[in-house]
Design a protein around this motif. Structure first.
Motif, PDB file in Angstrom:
ATOM      1  N   PHE A  92       0.813  -1.210   0.000  1.00 30.45           N
ATOM      2  CA  PHE A  92       0.000   0.000   0.000  1.00 30.45           C
ATOM      3  C   PHE A  92       0.849   1.263   0.000  1.00 30.45           C
ATOM      4  CE2 PHE A  92      -2.792  -3.186   2.011  1.00 30.45           C
ATOM      5  CZ  PHE A  92      -3.874  -3.104   1.164  1.00 30.45           C
ATOM      6  N   SER A  93       2.158   1.124  -0.181  1.00 26.18           N
ATOM      7  CA  SER A  93       3.067   2.260  -0.143  1.00 26.18           C
ATOM      8  C   SER A  93       4.027   2.182  -1.307  1.00 26.18           C
ATOM      9  CB  SER A  93       3.847   2.260   1.181  1.00 26.18           C
ATOM     10  OG  SER A  93       4.941   3.149   1.135  1.00 26.18           O
ATOM     11  N   GLY A  94       4.583   3.313  -1.702  1.00 27.82           N
ATOM     12  CA  GLY A  94       5.555   3.320  -2.776  1.00 27.82           C
ATOM     13  C   GLY A  94       6.823   2.552  -2.457  1.00 27.82           C
ATOM     14  N   GLY A 133       9.452   9.779 -10.982  1.00 32.73           N
ATOM     15  CA  GLY A 133       8.719   8.686 -10.408  1.00 32.73           C
ATOM     16  C   GLY A 133       7.453   8.372 -11.166  1.00 32.73           C
ATOM     17  N   GLY A 134       7.510   8.346 -12.480  1.00 39.36           N
ATOM     18  CA  GLY A 134       6.367   7.874 -13.204  1.00 39.36           C
ATOM     19  C   GLY A 134       5.625   8.932 -13.984  1.00 39.36           C
ATOM     20  N   ASP A 135       5.843  10.186 -13.709  1.00 36.77           N
ATOM     21  CA  ASP A 135       5.133  11.239 -14.416  1.00 36.77           C
ATOM     22  C   ASP A 135       6.149  12.220 -14.947  1.00 36.77           C
ATOM     23  OD1 ASP A 135       3.396  10.907 -11.537  1.00 36.77           O
ATOM     24  OD2 ASP A 135       2.491  10.311 -13.422  1.00 36.77           O
ATOM     25  N   GLY A 136       6.085  12.540 -16.188  1.00 35.24           N
ATOM     26  CA  GLY A 136       7.029  13.511 -16.706  1.00 35.24           C
ATOM     27  C   GLY A 136       7.454  13.158 -18.107  1.00 35.24           C
ATOM     28  N   ASP A 137       8.665  13.563 -18.452  1.00 34.12           N
ATOM     29  CA  ASP A 137       9.090  13.483 -19.830  1.00 34.12           C
ATOM     30  C   ASP A 137       9.757  12.160 -20.167  1.00 34.12           C
ATOM     31  OD1 ASP A 137      10.133  16.775 -19.170  1.00 34.12           O
ATOM     32  OD2 ASP A 137       8.307  16.220 -20.198  1.00 34.12           O
ATOM     33  N   ARG A 138      10.126  11.377 -19.169  1.00 30.94           N
ATOM     34  CA  ARG A 138      10.814  10.123 -19.429  1.00 30.94           C
ATOM     35  C   ARG A 138       9.986   8.962 -18.927  1.00 30.94           C
ATOM     36  NH1 ARG A 138      16.631  11.492 -17.041  1.00 30.94           N
ATOM     37  NH2 ARG A 138      16.792   9.241 -17.004  1.00 30.94           N
ATOM     38  N   VAL A 139      10.352   7.765 -19.360  1.00 30.17           N
ATOM     39  CA  VAL A 139       9.601   6.564 -18.999  1.00 30.17           C
ATOM     40  C   VAL A 139       9.676   6.344 -17.499  1.00 30.17           C
ATOM     41  CG1 VAL A 139       9.475   4.072 -19.322  1.00 30.17           C
ATOM     42  CG2 VAL A 139      10.057   5.547 -21.246  1.00 30.17           C
ATOM     43  N   THR A 140       8.576   5.872 -16.907  1.00 26.62           N
ATOM     44  CA  THR A 140       8.538   5.642 -15.474  1.00 26.62           C
ATOM     45  C   THR A 140       9.599   4.673 -15.005  1.00 26.62           C
ATOM     46  OG1 THR A 140       7.159   4.881 -13.648  1.00 26.62           O
ATOM     47  CG2 THR A 140       6.802   3.838 -15.763  1.00 26.62           C
ATOM     48  N   GLY A 351       3.785   6.190 -10.117  1.00 26.43           N
ATOM     49  CA  GLY A 351       3.086   7.230 -10.830  1.00 26.43           C
ATOM     50  C   GLY A 351       1.769   7.566 -10.150  1.00 26.43           C
ATOM     51  N   THR A 352       1.157   8.668 -10.558  1.00 26.15           N
ATOM     52  CA  THR A 352      -0.057   9.131  -9.894  1.00 26.15           C
ATOM     53  C   THR A 352      -1.244   8.207 -10.138  1.00 26.15           C
ATOM     54  OG1 THR A 352      -0.507  10.554 -11.811  1.00 26.15           O
ATOM     55  CG2 THR A 352       0.618  11.552  -9.924  1.00 26.15           C
ATOM     56  N   GLY A 353      -1.164   7.356 -11.145  1.00 25.94           N
ATOM     57  CA  GLY A 353      -2.264   6.434 -11.403  1.00 25.94           C
ATOM     58  C   GLY A 353      -2.290   5.231 -10.485  1.00 25.94           C
ATOM     59  N   CYS A 354      -1.253   5.037  -9.693  1.00 20.72           N
ATOM     60  CA  CYS A 354      -1.176   3.886  -8.791  1.00 20.72           C
ATOM     61  C   CYS A 354      -1.787   4.242  -7.437  1.00 20.72           C
ATOM     62  CB  CYS A 354       0.274   3.450  -8.596  1.00 20.72           C
ATOM     63  SG  CYS A 354       1.109   2.956 -10.117  1.00 20.72           S
ATOM     64  N   GLY A 377     -12.070   8.960 -11.552  1.00 19.43           N
ATOM     65  CA  GLY A 377     -11.460   7.993 -12.455  1.00 19.43           C
ATOM     66  C   GLY A 377     -10.718   6.884 -11.754  1.00 19.43           C
ATOM     67  N   GLY A 378     -10.714   6.870 -10.424  1.00  9.85           N
ATOM     68  CA  GLY A 378      -9.960   5.867  -9.682  1.00  9.85           C
ATOM     69  C   GLY A 378     -10.784   4.702  -9.186  1.00  9.85           C
ATOM     70  N   GLU A 379     -11.960   4.467  -9.793  1.00 11.19           N
ATOM     71  CA  GLU A 379     -12.831   3.405  -9.313  1.00 11.19           C
ATOM     72  C   GLU A 379     -12.213   2.022  -9.479  1.00 11.19           C
ATOM     73  OE1 GLU A 379     -13.687   5.877 -11.260  1.00 11.19           O
ATOM     74  OE2 GLU A 379     -14.936   7.069  -9.925  1.00 11.19           O
ATOM     75  N   ASP A 380     -11.452   1.815 -10.555  1.00 14.36           N
ATOM     76  CA  ASP A 380     -10.799   0.512 -10.743  1.00 14.36           C
ATOM     77  C   ASP A 380      -9.787   0.256  -9.639  1.00 14.36           C
ATOM     78  OD1 ASP A 380     -12.266   0.043 -13.014  1.00 14.36           O
ATOM     79  OD2 ASP A 380     -10.690   0.719 -14.396  1.00 14.36           O
ATOM     80  N   SER A 381      -9.061   1.288  -9.231  1.00 16.72           N
ATOM     81  CA  SER A 381      -8.102   1.144  -8.134  1.00 16.72           C
ATOM     82  C   SER A 381      -8.821   0.777  -6.843  1.00 16.72           C
ATOM     83  CB  SER A 381      -7.316   2.446  -7.953  1.00 16.72           C
ATOM     84  OG  SER A 381      -6.517   2.719  -9.070  1.00 16.72           O
ATOM     85  N   GLU A 382     -10.010   1.360  -6.630  1.00 16.07           N
ATOM     86  CA  GLU A 382     -10.773   1.057  -5.421  1.00 16.07           C
ATOM     87  C   GLU A 382     -11.133  -0.418  -5.375  1.00 16.07           C
ATOM     88  OE1 GLU A 382     -15.085   2.134  -3.376  1.00 16.07           O
ATOM     89  OE2 GLU A 382     -14.283   3.392  -4.978  1.00 16.07           O
ATOM     90  N   ARG A 383     -11.597  -0.972  -6.494  1.00 16.33           N
ATOM     91  CA  ARG A 383     -11.950  -2.398  -6.516  1.00 16.33           C
ATOM     92  C   ARG A 383     -10.730  -3.267  -6.284  1.00 16.33           C
ATOM     93  NH1 ARG A 383     -15.702  -0.396 -10.383  1.00 16.33           N
ATOM     94  NH2 ARG A 383     -14.173  -0.559 -12.069  1.00 16.33           N
ATOM     95  N   HIS A 384      -9.584  -2.856  -6.824  1.00 15.72           N
ATOM     96  CA  HIS A 384      -8.350  -3.623  -6.643  1.00 15.72           C
ATOM     97  C   HIS A 384      -7.912  -3.609  -5.179  1.00 15.72           C
ATOM     98  CE1 HIS A 384      -4.409  -5.297  -7.377  1.00 15.72           C
ATOM     99  NE2 HIS A 384      -3.815  -4.197  -6.960  1.00 15.72           N
ATOM    100  N   LEU A 385      -8.075  -2.485  -4.523  1.00 13.90           N
ATOM    101  CA  LEU A 385      -7.656  -2.366  -3.124  1.00 13.90           C
ATOM    102  C   LEU A 385      -8.367  -3.380  -2.238  1.00 13.90           C
ATOM    103  CD1 LEU A 385      -7.604   1.520  -2.625  1.00 13.90           C
ATOM    104  CD2 LEU A 385      -5.630  -0.019  -2.653  1.00 13.90           C
ATOM    105  N   GLN A 386      -9.640  -3.616  -2.510  1.00 14.17           N
ATOM    106  CA  GLN A 386     -10.431  -4.492  -1.654  1.00 14.17           C
ATOM    107  C   GLN A 386      -9.926  -5.928  -1.691  1.00 14.17           C
ATOM    108  OE1 GLN A 386     -12.581  -3.196   0.271  1.00 14.17           O
ATOM    109  NE2 GLN A 386     -13.220  -1.251  -0.639  1.00 14.17           N
TER     110      GLN A 386
END
Length: 425
Positions: A92-94, A133-140, A351-354, A377-386
Motif C-alpha cells: 500500500f506504499s511506494g 517517479g512515473g510522471d514527466g518526460d521520461r519513462v517511469t 506514478g499518480t495512477g497507482c 477515475g480511480g474506481e478501478d483502483s478502489e476495486r483492486h484495493l479491496q
C-alpha cells in the motif's frame, strides 16, 4: 524506524535481549545492545508476541559511537500499529516497489545500499529534469532504481518525518528536520560511496553565527569543485524553497537559511520545471502554509557558485508532512486537528495512477486502518484495493462526491508518544 540508547519513541519499545527484557533508555539497555552487536544476537521487539511468545526479530547496528536497534527488512507491518517500528504493509506504499531492489539493507553491517536512476557525476553540459517517479518526460522507473523524488521520500521516511502524534505539534522546526535527515543518510551507500557526505542541508541561519556557518559550507563544497577536463562529482541538496525566479543571467532558486547566494538554473530546466511540477507549484502558490521542499543534484564551480543539474519538488504542510495535492492537505490537516496519530504514505517512484494509502492510523484498536483518497477515475483502483489484503481495514474518501467521511475511532486511552524529531538520537 529506529530506536537508540540515546533517545526514545513511545510507547517505549521493550526488547528481549539475551533472555532479558529492556525498555529503551532503561538501565543496562546501552550495554545490552552493544553486547548483542558483538555476539551477533538478534533482539526481539515485544510489541506483539507471536504464538511462541518470541516477539518480532530485530537487529543491532552502529550509529556513530553507539548502537541502535533496527527492524529487519520488510517486517514493519509485523509490529503493533502503536509500535515505533511499525510501517504500513508495503503493497500500500511506494516503498513496496523499491524495497529489496533499489533499497537493500544489510543487517550484518547496518548499511543500506541504494541504487539511483540519476547520476552523481557530470561532464560539462546541460542540466536535466529527473524521471520524478512515473510522471514527466521520461519513462517511469521500474522500481530497480530510486528516482530523485524516491530518494527524498526514502530519507523522509527514515528520518521519521512521516510519523505524527498530537504531542509533536509546534515542535518540528527546520533544525529538527535537518538533523534527522542527516542521521537518516548516515549509513546509506550509493555508487560505492557514502551518501551523507554529498548532502548539503542548510543549517538554521543565525546572524551571530553567519561567518561560522559560511565557513562550514565552504569547506564542504570545496571537496566538490570541478577539476578541468574531469567528471565533476555532484552534491545533493535538500532545502526549503523561497523562490525560483529569473536572474540577471538565466534563472535562480533561492532557498531558506542561505541568504547570501542562490542556486543557478538554466532556461531549459526552468521551463520544464513549470510543466513537470505544475500541480505542486499551484498548491504552493495558492496556500500560504505550505512549505516547498526541493531535492536537487548540483555542481560547484571554481568560483564557489552552485548550479542545479536535476531537481524534484515536494510540498509539505506546516508540520513538515508531505502532501500531493489539496485533497491530501485537507485530510492531513483534519488528522492533525483531530489529534490523531498516523504514518503518512509516500509515493517514491510510483506514478499518480497507482493507488497509494495517504495515511495509516496508528491509534486504533487492532490493525491500523489505511486511508485512501479515491480521485475521479480511480474506481478501478478502489476495486483492486479491496482484494489486496482483506484483513486490513480500509477507509475511502471520494472527494468529488462527498465531504471527508467519519474517521475510524481511536483506541481509548491510546499511549502518548514523544516526538522523535525533538529527541536526541
Amino acid at each position: 524506524m529506529e530506536a537508540s540508547a540515546h533517545g526514545m519513541t513511545a510507547p517505549p519499545a521493550v526488547y528481549e535481549i539475551g533472555g532479558q527484557r529492556f525498555e529503551i533508555g532503561s538501565r543496562g539497555f546501552a550495554e545490552a545492545i552493544a553486547e548483542a552487536h558483538a555476539a551477533h544476537q538478534r533482539p526481539r521487539c515485544m510489541c506483539l508476541r507471536s504464538g511462541d511468545g518470541q516477539g518480532v526479530e530485530m537487529y543491532v547496528a552502529r550509529l556513530g559511537d553507539g548502537y541502535i536497534v533496527k527492524r529487519m527488512p520488510d517486517t514493519g507491518s509485523h509490529h503493533a500499529p502503536d509500535c515505533s517500528s511499525y510501517e504500513p504493509p508495503a503493497e500500500f506504499s511506494g516503498v513496496g516497489q523499491v524495497l529489496g531492489s533499489a533499497i537493500t539493507e544489510d543487517p550484518a553491517t547496518g548499511e543500506t545500499t541504494l541504487k539511483l536512476d540519476f547520476p552523481l557525476t557530470k561532464m560539462p553540459g546541460r542540466s536535466q529534469m529527473p524521471p520524478a517517479g512515473g510522471d514527466g518526460d521520461r519513462v517511469t522507473s521500474d522500481g530497480t532504481r530510486l528516482s530523485l523524488r524516491g530518494l527524498l521520500h526514502y530519507l523522509w521516511d527514515q528520518a521519521e518525518l512521516t510519523r505524527w502524534h498530537p504531542g509533536f505539534a509546534g515542535k518540528r522546526t527546520w533544525g529538527t528536520v535537518r538533523r534527522h535527515l542527516l542521521l537518516a543518510a548516515e549509513d546509506k551507500i550509493a555508487r560505492g560511496g557514502s551518501l551523507q557526505s554529498r548532502f548539503y542541508i542548510p543549517e538554521l541561519f543565525s546572524v551571530e553565527q553567519r561567518d561560522a556557518i559560511n565557513a562550514r559550507r565552504t569547506a564542504q563544497w570545496a571537496q566538490f569543485i570541478a577539476a578541468p577536463g574531469k567528471p565533476q562529482h555532484l552534491m545533493l541538496l535538500i532545502a526549503e524553497v523561497k523562490e525560483i525566479v529569473p536572474a540577471r543571467y538565466g534563472f535562480k532558486a533561492v532557498v531558506k537559511h542561505v541568504p547570501d547566494l542562490a542556486f543557478a538554473l538554466d532556461e531549459r530546466l526552468y521551463r520544464r520545471l513549470g510543466r513537470r511540477f505544475e500541480s505542486e507549484l499551484l498548491l504552493w502558490s495558492a496556500t500560504e502554509d505550505i512549505h516547498m521542499v526541493m531535492v536537487a543534484s548540483f555542481t560547484v564551480a571554481s568560483s564557489g557558485m552552485p548550479s542545479i543539474v536535476e531537481l524534484s519538488l515536494m510540498p509539505v504542510t506546516r508540520c513538515w508532512l508531505p502532501v500531493e495535492d489539496g485533497f491530501e492537505k485537507q485530510l492531513v490537516e483534519r488528522l492533525v486537528t483531530d489529534g490523531r496519530s498516523f504514518v503518512k504514505g509516500l509515493r517514491y517512484n510510483l506514478g499518480t495512477g497507482c493507488a497509494l494509502a495517504s495515511a495509516a492510523l496508528t491509534d486504533c484498536a487492532g490493525s491500523a486502518p489505511l486511508l485512501f483518497i479515491v480521485r475521479a477515475g480511480g474506481e478501478d483502483s478502489e476495486r483492486h484495493l479491496q482484494t489486496l489484503v482483506p484483513s486490513v481495514p480500509l477507509w475511502l474518501w471520494h472527494p468529488a462526491s462527498e465531504a471527508i467521511p467519519v474517521l475510524p475511532p481511536r483506541q481509548p486511552h491510546a499511549a502518548r508518544a514523544t516526538d522523535p524529531s525533538t529527541e536526541p538520537r
